[in-house]
Design an enzyme around this catalytic site. Structure first.
Site, PDB file in Angstrom:
ATOM      1  N   GLY A   1       0.733  -1.258  -0.089  1.00  0.00           N
ATOM      2  CA  GLY A   1      -0.036  -0.160  -0.009  1.00  0.00           C
ATOM      3  C   GLY A   1       1.044   1.331   0.105  1.00  0.00           C
ATOM      4  O   GLY A   1       0.294   2.203  -0.345  1.00  0.00           O
TER       5      GLY A   1
ATOM      6  N   GLU B   1       2.665  -8.289  -1.603  1.00  0.00           N
ATOM      7  CA  GLU B   1       1.357  -8.936  -1.193  1.00  0.00           C
ATOM      8  C   GLU B   1       1.347 -10.555  -1.541  1.00  0.00           C
ATOM      9  O   GLU B   1       0.770 -11.084  -0.615  1.00  0.00           O
ATOM     10  CB  GLU B   1       0.278  -8.266  -1.744  1.00  0.00           C
TER      11      GLU B   1
HETATM   12  N1  CAA Z   1       1.783  -3.684   8.700  1.00  0.00           N
HETATM   13  C1  CAA Z   1       1.676  -3.733   9.939  1.00  0.00           C
HETATM   14  N2  CAA Z   1       2.852  -3.550  10.696  1.00  0.00           N
HETATM   15  C2  CAA Z   1       3.852  -3.537   9.860  1.00  0.00           C
HETATM   16  C3  CAA Z   1       4.013  -3.493   8.575  1.00  0.00           C
HETATM   17  C4  CAA Z   1       2.708  -3.543   7.808  1.00  0.00           C
HETATM   18  N3  CAA Z   1       2.556  -3.449   6.502  1.00  0.00           N
HETATM   19  N4  CAA Z   1       5.154  -3.229   8.404  1.00  0.00           N
HETATM   20  C5  CAA Z   1       5.999  -3.274   9.494  1.00  0.00           C
HETATM   21  N5  CAA Z   1       5.191  -3.358  10.605  1.00  0.00           N
HETATM   22  C6  CAA Z   1       5.736  -3.295  11.890  1.00  0.00           C
HETATM   23  C7  CAA Z   1       6.076  -4.456  12.421  1.00  0.00           C
HETATM   24  O1  CAA Z   1       5.200  -5.500  12.535  1.00  0.00           O
HETATM   25  C8  CAA Z   1       6.991  -4.179  13.557  1.00  0.00           C
HETATM   26  O2  CAA Z   1       6.069  -3.900  14.707  1.00  0.00           O
HETATM   27  P1  CAA Z   1       6.819  -4.497  16.097  1.00  0.00           P
HETATM   28  O3  CAA Z   1       7.725  -3.619  16.358  1.00  0.00           O
HETATM   29  O4  CAA Z   1       5.568  -4.229  16.985  1.00  0.00           O
HETATM   30  O5  CAA Z   1       7.092  -6.005  16.008  1.00  0.00           O
HETATM   31  C9  CAA Z   1       7.506  -2.722  13.191  1.00  0.00           C
HETATM   32  O6  CAA Z   1       6.747  -2.479  12.065  1.00  0.00           O
HETATM   33  C10 CAA Z   1       9.063  -2.601  12.596  1.00  0.00           C
HETATM   34  O7  CAA Z   1       8.900  -3.730  11.334  1.00  0.00           O
HETATM   35  P2  CAA Z   1      10.252  -4.868  11.542  1.00  0.00           P
HETATM   36  O8  CAA Z   1      10.464  -5.082  12.821  1.00  0.00           O
HETATM   37  O9  CAA Z   1       9.507  -5.772  10.476  1.00  0.00           O
HETATM   38  O10 CAA Z   1      11.124  -3.863  10.692  1.00  0.00           O
HETATM   39  P3  CAA Z   1      12.424  -4.577   9.835  1.00  0.00           P
HETATM   40  O11 CAA Z   1      13.324  -3.341   9.617  1.00  0.00           O
HETATM   41  O12 CAA Z   1      12.915  -5.591  10.169  1.00  0.00           O
HETATM   42  O13 CAA Z   1      11.732  -4.971   8.326  1.00  0.00           O
HETATM   43  C11 CAA Z   1      10.193  -4.446   6.569  1.00  0.00           C
HETATM   44  C12 CAA Z   1      11.118  -3.849   7.764  1.00  0.00           C
HETATM   45  C13 CAA Z   1      10.967  -5.283   5.532  1.00  0.00           C
HETATM   46  C14 CAA Z   1       9.348  -3.438   5.815  1.00  0.00           C
HETATM   47  C15 CAA Z   1       9.000  -5.564   7.130  1.00  0.00           C
HETATM   48  O14 CAA Z   1       8.551  -4.753   8.508  1.00  0.00           O
HETATM   49  C16 CAA Z   1       7.969  -5.770   6.460  1.00  0.00           C
HETATM   50  O15 CAA Z   1       8.215  -6.949   5.628  1.00  0.00           O
HETATM   51  N6  CAA Z   1       6.701  -5.542   6.356  1.00  0.00           N
HETATM   52  C17 CAA Z   1       5.519  -5.733   5.593  1.00  0.00           C
HETATM   53  C18 CAA Z   1       5.692  -5.195   4.253  1.00  0.00           C
HETATM   54  C19 CAA Z   1       4.538  -5.664   3.411  1.00  0.00           C
HETATM   55  O16 CAA Z   1       4.223  -7.001   3.375  1.00  0.00           O
HETATM   56  N7  CAA Z   1       3.634  -4.945   3.114  1.00  0.00           N
HETATM   57  C20 CAA Z   1       2.521  -5.151   2.292  1.00  0.00           C
HETATM   58  C21 CAA Z   1       1.605  -5.080   3.099  1.00  0.00           C
HETATM   59  S1  CAA Z   1      -0.102  -5.811   2.348  1.00  0.00           S
HETATM   60  C22 CAA Z   1      -0.745  -4.719   1.626  1.00  0.00           C
HETATM   61  O17 CAA Z   1      -0.240  -3.533   1.457  1.00  0.00           O
HETATM   62  C23 CAA Z   1      -1.827  -4.770   0.708  1.00  0.00           C
HETATM   63  C24 CAA Z   1      -2.629  -3.708  -0.166  1.00  0.00           C
HETATM   64  O18 CAA Z   1      -2.046  -3.423  -1.265  1.00  0.00           O
HETATM   65  C25 CAA Z   1      -3.774  -2.964   0.279  1.00  0.00           C
END
Ligand code: CAA
Length: 261
Positions: free
Chosen positions: A112, A135
């Protein structure tokens, strides 16, 4: 809406800055944050004194790391479709704003977050920015327009690769494939975006508004209809004092004093 919890809205002369500010969740977009964004865009819609907008993420690491996975986890199909609908409303609102919006991509722009940047008019990335549509790693597809805006921006082949592999690319690669306009060192990102916003704000506001409308409307039309649409909007400019001032100033070899009228 009286209080913004996850979004900051600031005005500085003719420039507005919107900051998505949930750094603990890497600025992930939950329902509330999307509603707050929509509220800010509603303010901008009416703010004729604002002629350019910069959109960025709070904290050091992320622009927006995606839709909020914790929020989405428990949604049923109907609620998920509603959530995607709200996301689409937000993205479309950016495209329909009278002001150009520059995405200052200051870190992760995933899912997103990448989709949010795609709805903006211009994307400037810091060297540490990362882009992707991961995703499929979560068993879903993009829900805020990624399957549609990404192919329109970078072409179907490159977009399909990003969408099907979920690969995350760095800023240099994003520049190479035309996903961003420029890449700058992190400490110069906001200054670069503000400078560009100021340059846009120094032009005729009516011309900028009609130019954005014409680009965003015409891009969905065939070329003949789009050119006709452009001709009508070109004509509209001539109903403004700014057109008279702009052309007169040129002929008098002086800077134009645009009033947005
Ligand atoms: N939603 C909710 N929480 C999220 C998030 C997300 N998309 N991305 C990161 N966070 C949160 C983590 O859960 C974490 O929370 P806690 O400290 O409470 O555990 C905090 O943010 C920090 O994140 P990380 O510890 O994971 O940080 P990192 O540096 O190790 O990794 C990252 C960074 C690679 C961006 C990893 O956080 C990640 O992969 N995030 C998800 C990315 C993702 O998959 N995005 C797509 C979402 S689906 C979508 O967007 C659908 C749509 O089109 C509508």
């Amino acid at each position: 809406m009286t209080e913004l919890k996850n979004v900051r809205f600031e005005k500085d002369g003719a420039i507005a800055q919107i900051t998505i500010d949930r750094p603990k969740a890497l600025n992930a977009l939950n329902y509330e944050t999307l509603q707050e964004l929509l509220y800010c865009f509603g303010l901008l819609e009416k703010a004729r004194e604002i002629t350019a907008v910069v959109l960025t993420g709070g904290g050091e690491k992320a622009f927006v790391a995606g839709a909020d996975i914790a929020y989405m986890q428990e949604l049923d199909a109907m609620a998920a479709a509603d959530f995607a609908g709200l996301g689409h409303t937000v993205m479309t609102a950016i495209e329909k704003l009278p002001q150009p919006v520059i995405a200052a991509v200051n870190g992760f722009a995933l899912g997103g977050g990448c989709e949010l940047s795609l709805a903006c008019d211009i994307r400037i990335a810091s060297e540490n920015a990362k882009f992707g549509q991961p995703e499929v790693n979560l068993g879903v597809i993009p829900g805020f327009g990624g399957t549609q805006r990404l192919p329109r921006l970078i072409g179907k082949g490159l977009a399909s690769e990003l969408l099907y592999t979920g690969d995350i690319i760095d800023a240099a690669e994003a520049l190479r494939i035309g996903l961003v306009n420029r890449v700058v060192p992190a400490d110069q990102l906001m200054a670069t975006c503000r400078e560009m916003a100021k340059k846009i704000a120094s032009k005729g506001p009516i011309a900028i508004r009609l130019c954005k409308k014409t680009v965003n409307t015409g891009v969905e039309m065939d070329l003949d209809r789009a050119n006709s649409y452009e001709a009508i909007q070109f004509g509209q400019c001539f109903a403004s004092k700014d057109q008279k001032e702009g052309m007169q100033a040129f002929l008098e070899k002086r800077a134009a004093d645009f009033q947005g009228k």
